[in-house]
Enzyme design. Sequence first.
Site, PDB file in Angstrom:
ATOM      1  N   ARG B  68     -11.107   5.926 -12.343  1.00 15.58           N
ATOM      2  CA  ARG B  68      -9.966   5.966 -11.432  1.00 15.58           C
ATOM      3  C   ARG B  68      -8.690   5.446 -12.102  1.00 15.58           C
ATOM      4  O   ARG B  68      -7.595   5.859 -11.756  1.00 15.58           O
ATOM      5  CB  ARG B  68     -10.264   5.163 -10.158  1.00 15.58           C
ATOM      6  CG  ARG B  68     -11.369   5.777  -9.302  1.00 15.58           C
ATOM      7  CD  ARG B  68     -11.243   5.369  -7.841  1.00 15.58           C
ATOM      8  NE  ARG B  68     -11.134   3.945  -7.647  1.00 15.58           N
ATOM      9  CZ  ARG B  68     -12.166   3.096  -7.656  1.00 15.58           C
ATOM     10  NH1 ARG B  68     -13.369   3.554  -7.866  1.00 15.58           N
ATOM     11  NH2 ARG B  68     -11.977   1.818  -7.454  1.00 15.58           N
ATOM     12  N   TYR B  72      -5.228   7.284 -11.775  1.00 12.40           N
ATOM     13  CA  TYR B  72      -3.999   6.632 -11.304  1.00 12.40           C
ATOM     14  C   TYR B  72      -2.858   6.802 -12.306  1.00 12.40           C
ATOM     15  O   TYR B  72      -1.714   7.033 -11.942  1.00 12.40           O
ATOM     16  CB  TYR B  72      -4.246   5.142 -11.045  1.00 12.40           C
ATOM     17  CG  TYR B  72      -5.313   4.864 -10.003  1.00 12.40           C
ATOM     18  CD1 TYR B  72      -5.697   5.840  -9.084  1.00 12.40           C
ATOM     19  CD2 TYR B  72      -5.934   3.625  -9.927  1.00 12.40           C
ATOM     20  CE1 TYR B  72      -6.669   5.583  -8.145  1.00 12.40           C
ATOM     21  CE2 TYR B  72      -6.907   3.365  -8.980  1.00 12.40           C
ATOM     22  CZ  TYR B  72      -7.283   4.351  -8.096  1.00 12.40           C
ATOM     23  OH  TYR B  72      -8.246   4.103  -7.162  1.00 12.40           O
ATOM     24  N   TYR B  94      -0.669   7.602   2.479  1.00  7.03           N
ATOM     25  CA  TYR B  94      -1.150   7.243   3.817  1.00  7.03           C
ATOM     26  C   TYR B  94      -0.971   5.742   4.034  1.00  7.03           C
ATOM     27  O   TYR B  94      -0.964   4.953   3.087  1.00  7.03           O
ATOM     28  CB  TYR B  94      -2.613   7.649   3.999  1.00  7.03           C
ATOM     29  CG  TYR B  94      -3.592   6.830   3.201  1.00  7.03           C
ATOM     30  CD1 TYR B  94      -3.835   7.107   1.873  1.00  7.03           C
ATOM     31  CD2 TYR B  94      -4.279   5.770   3.792  1.00  7.03           C
ATOM     32  CE1 TYR B  94      -4.735   6.354   1.140  1.00  7.03           C
ATOM     33  CE2 TYR B  94      -5.187   5.012   3.063  1.00  7.03           C
ATOM     34  CZ  TYR B  94      -5.402   5.303   1.741  1.00  7.03           C
ATOM     35  OH  TYR B  94      -6.292   4.548   1.033  1.00  7.03           O
TER      36      TYR B  94
END
Lengths: 96, 287
Positions: B68, B72, B94
């Site tokens: 990840r 990113y 979000y």
Amino acid sequence: MSNAIRFLETMGSNAATGRLSAADYAAAVARIDAEETQQRALLARDHVALNGLLGGRTEMLFYVNTPSPDDHEANPDDDKDDDGVPDQEEPPYEKE
Amino acid sequence: MGQQQGSLACVGLGMMLGAHLAPRSRSHIEQADVVFALVSDPLVELWLQQMRPDVRSLQPYYAEGKKRTQTYRQMIEAMLVEVRAGRTVCGVFYGHPGVFALVPHRAIAHARREGFDAVMEPGISAEDCLYADLGIDPGTYGCQHYEASQFMFYTRRIDPSAYLILWQIGIAGDRSLSTFATGADYRRLLVELLAQEYPLVHEVIAYEAATLPITTPRMEGMPLSGLIEADLRLQTTLVIPPARPMQCNQAMLDRLAQIDLEIAVRNSPLSVQHQQGEVHVERNPVS
């Protein structure tokens, strides 16, 4: 804009829609200019079915954090030392 | 370094479709040259696409087995490439773009370092929804928040008289940063860690904010021991209510009382008369 999505937007922004009786909700859904299948999904509050009908993604990933504030400037392969725990970035406090 | 032409705004979409988007964030979305998005519900993504048909989803950067951290970095770089090209860029995330969200923070920091204007607009986070839905006021007993894996990797001082909230519980214990779920073996260790402070029968709550006005939040109570086999997803947050009463810090209370007493004595008419003479009150140097 898809009328089904517009309906959801209106529901989200109007508190009164959250208090609709089942009959009033059904009437509101029936007034949407949308395909019958979408209306049925809305009536059943079946968001999975509605998403499928509207062509949304089947899987959403949304992690945007890591357990350790590792240094993203570093080489991706350098994220871990031998301890298996990602490195930390410079802390906001004085090092001893 | 002088201000350069491109700019970046990372804005929060809030959690629920249509309910939480603030006017200022909406204006960023509407006015940007390029809009990137990372949201937690596919219908919310469709809603955003209808606001901005040219929105670029950051979803394709994820992949099972891919670290990840690399994902990113790529997300950040995708936004910065457009900023460097002189465009007004909006990153839509979000919830709140700065709460348990490394990508927006890093993107803004990078942009500023390179001399570009970069701002963050707050949004209604899952944490905000959690307080509202569960009726929790973090000021009542206090509230500790940790990313679940970080909570396992590092020694922490748990206060069982306050709320403990663990985020990203669905990947608790993942050291690989390349998977999207961890299983019972990982959670068994987490439960073991928590059982040092909480009874196994202590009721905890699996919480998920509602992202659509036609759905309801998940607020599923279970004993701490039940976590091991529970259905914990990407969006699940673990809420552990206090298990013990708050303990008075009597030494501190005594010292505060001493200060109150000194102030009362100083302000009394008798003390004022004495201050005009030679008598005054000294702080107790010991307590």
